[in-house]
Design a protein around this motif. Structure first.
Motif, PDB file in Angstrom:
ATOM      1  N   ASN A 118      -0.230   8.717   9.112  1.00 31.21           N
ATOM      2  CA  ASN A 118       1.019   7.970   9.130  1.00 31.21           C
ATOM      3  C   ASN A 118       1.499   7.573   7.744  1.00 31.21           C
ATOM      4  N   LEU A 119       1.208   8.422   6.756  1.00 34.31           N
ATOM      5  CA  LEU A 119       1.673   8.106   5.401  1.00 34.31           C
ATOM      6  C   LEU A 119       3.194   8.063   5.354  1.00 34.31           C
ATOM      7  N   GLY A 120       3.850   8.880   6.158  1.00 34.48           N
ATOM      8  CA  GLY A 120       5.309   8.841   6.197  1.00 34.48           C
ATOM      9  C   GLY A 120       5.803   8.376   7.547  1.00 34.48           C
ATOM     10  N   GLY A 121       4.963   7.635   8.274  1.00 32.16           N
ATOM     11  CA  GLY A 121       5.262   7.371   9.679  1.00 32.16           C
ATOM     12  C   GLY A 121       4.893   8.629  10.434  1.00 32.16           C
ATOM     13  N   ASP A 144       2.462   0.445   3.893  1.00 34.56           N
ATOM     14  CA  ASP A 144       2.814   0.021   2.527  1.00 34.56           C
ATOM     15  C   ASP A 144       1.611   0.196   1.602  1.00 34.56           C
ATOM     16  N   VAL A 145       1.898   0.394   0.338  1.00 34.92           N
ATOM     17  CA  VAL A 145       0.824   0.476  -0.648  1.00 34.92           C
ATOM     18  C   VAL A 145       0.865  -0.791  -1.497  1.00 34.92           C
ATOM     19  N   ASP A 199      -0.762  -3.536  -6.697  1.00 33.47           N
ATOM     20  CA  ASP A 199      -1.831  -3.915  -7.629  1.00 33.47           C
ATOM     21  C   ASP A 199      -3.110  -3.130  -7.388  1.00 33.47           C
ATOM     22  N   THR A 200      -3.502  -3.034  -6.114  1.00 28.88           N
ATOM     23  CA  THR A 200      -4.811  -2.430  -5.815  1.00 28.88           C
ATOM     24  C   THR A 200      -4.712  -0.995  -5.315  1.00 28.88           C
ATOM     25  N   GLY A 201      -3.504  -0.575  -4.898  1.00 24.11           N
ATOM     26  CA  GLY A 201      -3.375   0.754  -4.305  1.00 24.11           C
ATOM     27  C   GLY A 201      -3.855   0.786  -2.864  1.00 24.11           C
ATOM     28  N   GLU A 202      -4.253  -0.377  -2.351  1.00 25.72           N
ATOM     29  CA  GLU A 202      -4.798  -0.413  -1.002  1.00 25.72           C
ATOM     30  C   GLU A 202      -3.718  -0.104   0.036  1.00 25.72           C
ATOM     31  N   MET A 203      -4.084   0.681   1.015  1.00 24.37           N
ATOM     32  CA  MET A 203      -3.154   0.990   2.087  1.00 24.37           C
ATOM     33  C   MET A 203      -3.946   1.283   3.346  1.00 24.37           C
TER      34      MET A 203
END
Lengths: 158, 340
Positions: free
Chosen positions: B19-22, B171-172, B175-179
Motif C-alpha cells: 500500500n505504498l501508493g494505496g 505517510d513517511v 525525520d526517521t523514515g518510518e512508515m
C-alpha cells in the motif's frame, strides 16, 4: 500460397481441412481444424504443451508437418472425455489439484494417456520418464505424478 | 571425490499487498432473478485459486450455497477497478472487497425477503442452503430464488452490493523514515537437506521440511497446491534458473528451454508441509495469502545448506556447480561445518 487438402481422423471422427505449405500440425489443428486443446508453448519441441497422439504414439505437434498426418489417426486432449464422462486421468488431475494455470495440462494429459495405453501399470520412475518432456511451471510436478499413479494403481476409475 | 550432506534453515516474513501508493480492490455483487449471484472482479486468477476463494467468501457472507455464486473476472475494461494479481494480495484485498459487496447485497436480499414474509429484515436469517427464514420460526421461510424474483418483478429492487477495500497510503515520517507499508505479514520457515558433490560441484536438494503461516487457510487444498508448486520454484531459483549466468555480461544467457534449465519431474525433493493457521485480524475470515512467499524460504535455506555441507558461502544465485567449484578451490577443498 498453396493449400493442400488433408484427410485424417481426429479423436475418432473423419476430418478434412486445408493445410498451407509447410504448416506444422499444431498450427493446422488450431487454425484450420479448430481444435484448440494442443497449446503453443515454445514452438521448437522443448515444452510438450502441444503433445498429441498420432497413431497412438505421442508426438510434439509443433515439430510434425501437417501433411504427414494424411490418412492417420490423431488424438488430442479434446478427445479424452467421452461425452460428459471424463477420462480417469482428467478425474485424477482434478482430485489431486494437478493444474494451476492449466497451460501444460492438455499436453500433460495426452502424454499420460499415451503412457498408460502403452504401459497400464507404470512405476513412479516410468511415470516420471513418461512426462519428462512436458514442462510445468506451477505444480512442482508431484500432484501430476500422483494423479497418474492414482489411475495406474486403480484408485481412480472412470 | 565425496558427496557432502548439509542442512540449512531459513525463516522469512512476507508482506501481503503493497500500500505504498494505496492499494485498492473493488468488487460488485448482484443477484440474477434465479437467485444466483455474480461477483464481478477485475483481478485475474492466474491459477492460484483466487476465483475459488472469492466464491467461497461471497457465499459465506451472502449466506447462500457456494454453487450459487459465479465469479466473473472477465474484463478489466468494464469491471470494477482493481490494482491486480500481484504482491500476494489476492485473497486479502479482493476477499475483503468481496465481503463488503456481499454484505451490502445480503442486506437488500433480506429486505426483499422481509417484504414478502411481512416481517422485519432484522429477524431474518439464511441457512446457507438457499433459504431465508424467520429466526426461531423456520416454517416462515422463502427461498433466495423467490426473494430474488420478488425483488426483480414485484418490488422493483436491485439485490446488489458494492465493496472496496483500501488501505490508505502510508505517510513517511520525515525525520526517521518510518512508515507502515503493509498491514499483514505471512511467515514461513524451512529446513532443507542438500548433497554437494565436491568433484562436480553439483547441488542436489534431497529433502524439504517447511512450516507456512498463512492466516486462516480458506481453501486448504489450494493452499497446499500453492505451497508445493511454489517451493519447487524456489528450489529452481536456488540451484538452477537464471537468465543472466554472468551478469552483467550476456554471455551464455539461455535462449530456449534447452538452455534455461529447471528441475524436471525426476529432480524433485520430498517436501513435508505444515500449515499454521493464525487468523489475521484484518484478513477476510482471517485469510492472508500464500502467494509469492511459497518460494522465498527455499533460496536462503539451500545457500545455508551448501555452506553447512562444504563450507562454501555463495552470495549470488543460482548456486551453480561452477560457483561451488570456484568456492571449493578458494577454500582448498570441502570444509564441512559439522566437522569444525
Amino acid at each position: 500460397m498453396t493449400f493442400k487438402p488433408i484427410s485424417f481422423t481426429l479423436n475418432g471422427s473423419s476430418k478434412a481441412a486445408f493445410a498451407t505449405e509447410g504448416q506444422n500440425l499444431l498450427d493446422f489443428l488450431r487454425r484450420a481444424v479448430g481444435d484448440l486443446s494442443p497449446k503453443y508453448g515454445c514452438g521448437q519441441g522443448t515444452c510438450g504443451a502441444c503433445t498429441v497422439m498420432i497413431d497412438n504414439v505421442p508426438q510434439l505437434a509443433c515439430l510434425v508437418l501437417a501433411e504427414s498426418v494424411e490418412g492417420r489417426a490423431v488424438n488430442t486432449a479434446a478427445g479424452l472425455a467421452n461425452g460428459p464422462r471424463l477420462d480417469p486421468l482428467q478425474e485424477a488431475f482434478m482430485e489431486r489439484f494437478a493444474a494451476q494455470c492449466g497451460y501444460c495440462t492438455a499436453g500433460m494429459l495426452v502424454a499420460a494417456r499415451a503412457l498408460l495405453d502403452a504401459n497400464p501399470r507404470p512405476s513412479r520412475e516410468e511415470v516420471i520418464e513418461g512426462i519428462s518432456g512436458n514442462l510445468c511451471r506451477c505444480t512442482g510436478y508431484e500432484p501430476i505424478i500422483d494423479a497418474i499413479l492414482d489411475v495406474a494403481e486403480g484408485r481412480v476409475q472412470a | 571425490m565425496a558427496i557432502h550432506r548439509g542442512r540449512g534453515f531459513a525463516a522469512i516474513n512476507y508482506p501481503i499487498g503493497m500500500n505504498l501508493g494505496g492499494d485498492p480492490s473493488q468488487a460488485l455483487v448482484h443477484s440474477n432473478p434465479d437467485g444466483k449471484f455474480t461477483v464481478a472482479l477485475s483481478a485475474i486468477d492466474l491459477g492460484q485459486g483466487m476465483k475459488s476463494v472469492c466464491r467461497q467468501i461471497a457465499a459465506e457472507t451472502l449466506g447462500v450455497p457456494v454453487e450459487d455464486v459465479y465469479v466473473d473476472t472477465a474484463d478489466s475494461d468494464t469491471g470494477p477497478h482493481d490494482m491486480g494479481s500481484f504482491a500476494s494480495r489476492g485473497t486479502h484485498r479482493m476477499g475483503n472487497a468481496v465481503i463488503r459487496a456481499s454484505a451490502e447485497a445480503r442486506e437488500v436480499m433480506l429486505e426483499a425477503a422481509a417484504e414478502e414474509l411481512e416481517v422485519d429484515p432484522g429477524d431474518l436469517m439464511t441457512d446457507g442452503k438457499g433459504n431465508i427464514h424467520v429466526r426461531g420460526a423456520p416454517s416462515r421461510t422463502i427461498t433466495v430464488m423467490a426473494a430474488a424474483q420478488a425483488a426483480q418483478f414485484r418490488q422493483g429492487r436491485t439485490i446488489a452490493g458494492r465493496g472496496i477495500f483500501l488501505i490508505p497510503l502510508s505517510d513517511v515520517d520525515p525525520d526517521t523514515g518510518e512508515m507502515s507499508p503493509v498491514t499483514t505479514f505471512a511467515h514461513a520457515a524451512m529446513l532443507v537437506t542438500v548433497e554437494v558433490c565436491d568433484e562436480t560441484g553439483e547441488v542436489t536438494v534431497t529433502d524439504m521440511q517447511s512450516a507456512y503461516e498463512v492466516g486462516r487457510a480458506l481453501n486448504p487444498r489450494l493452499v497446499e497446491q500453492q505451497l508445493r508448486g511454489g517451493a519447487w520454484m524456489g528450489m529452481s531459483h536456488a540451484a538452477w534458473e537464471t537468465t543472466e549466468p554472468y551478469y552483467p555480461a550476456r554471455d551464455h544467457g539461455p535462449v530456449d528451454f534447452n538452455s534455461y534449465i529447471m528441475p524436471g519431474p525426476g529432480d524433485l525433493a520430498p517436501h513435508h508441509i505444515s500449515v499454521l493457521e493464525r487468523p489475521a485480524e484484518d484478513g477476510p475470515y482471517g485469510g492472508k495469502g500464500p502467494g509469492e512467499m511459497c518460494a522465498n524460504p527455499v533460496l536462503p535455506a539451500v545457500v545455508n545448506a551448501v555452506y553447512d555441507a562444504v563450507g562454501v558461502r555463495i552470495d549470488e544465485l543460482p548456486v551453480t556447480p561452477e560457483k561451488v567449484l570456484r568456492g571449493l578451490r578458494a577454500l582448498g577443498g570441502a570444509k564441512p561445518r559439522q566437522r569444525l
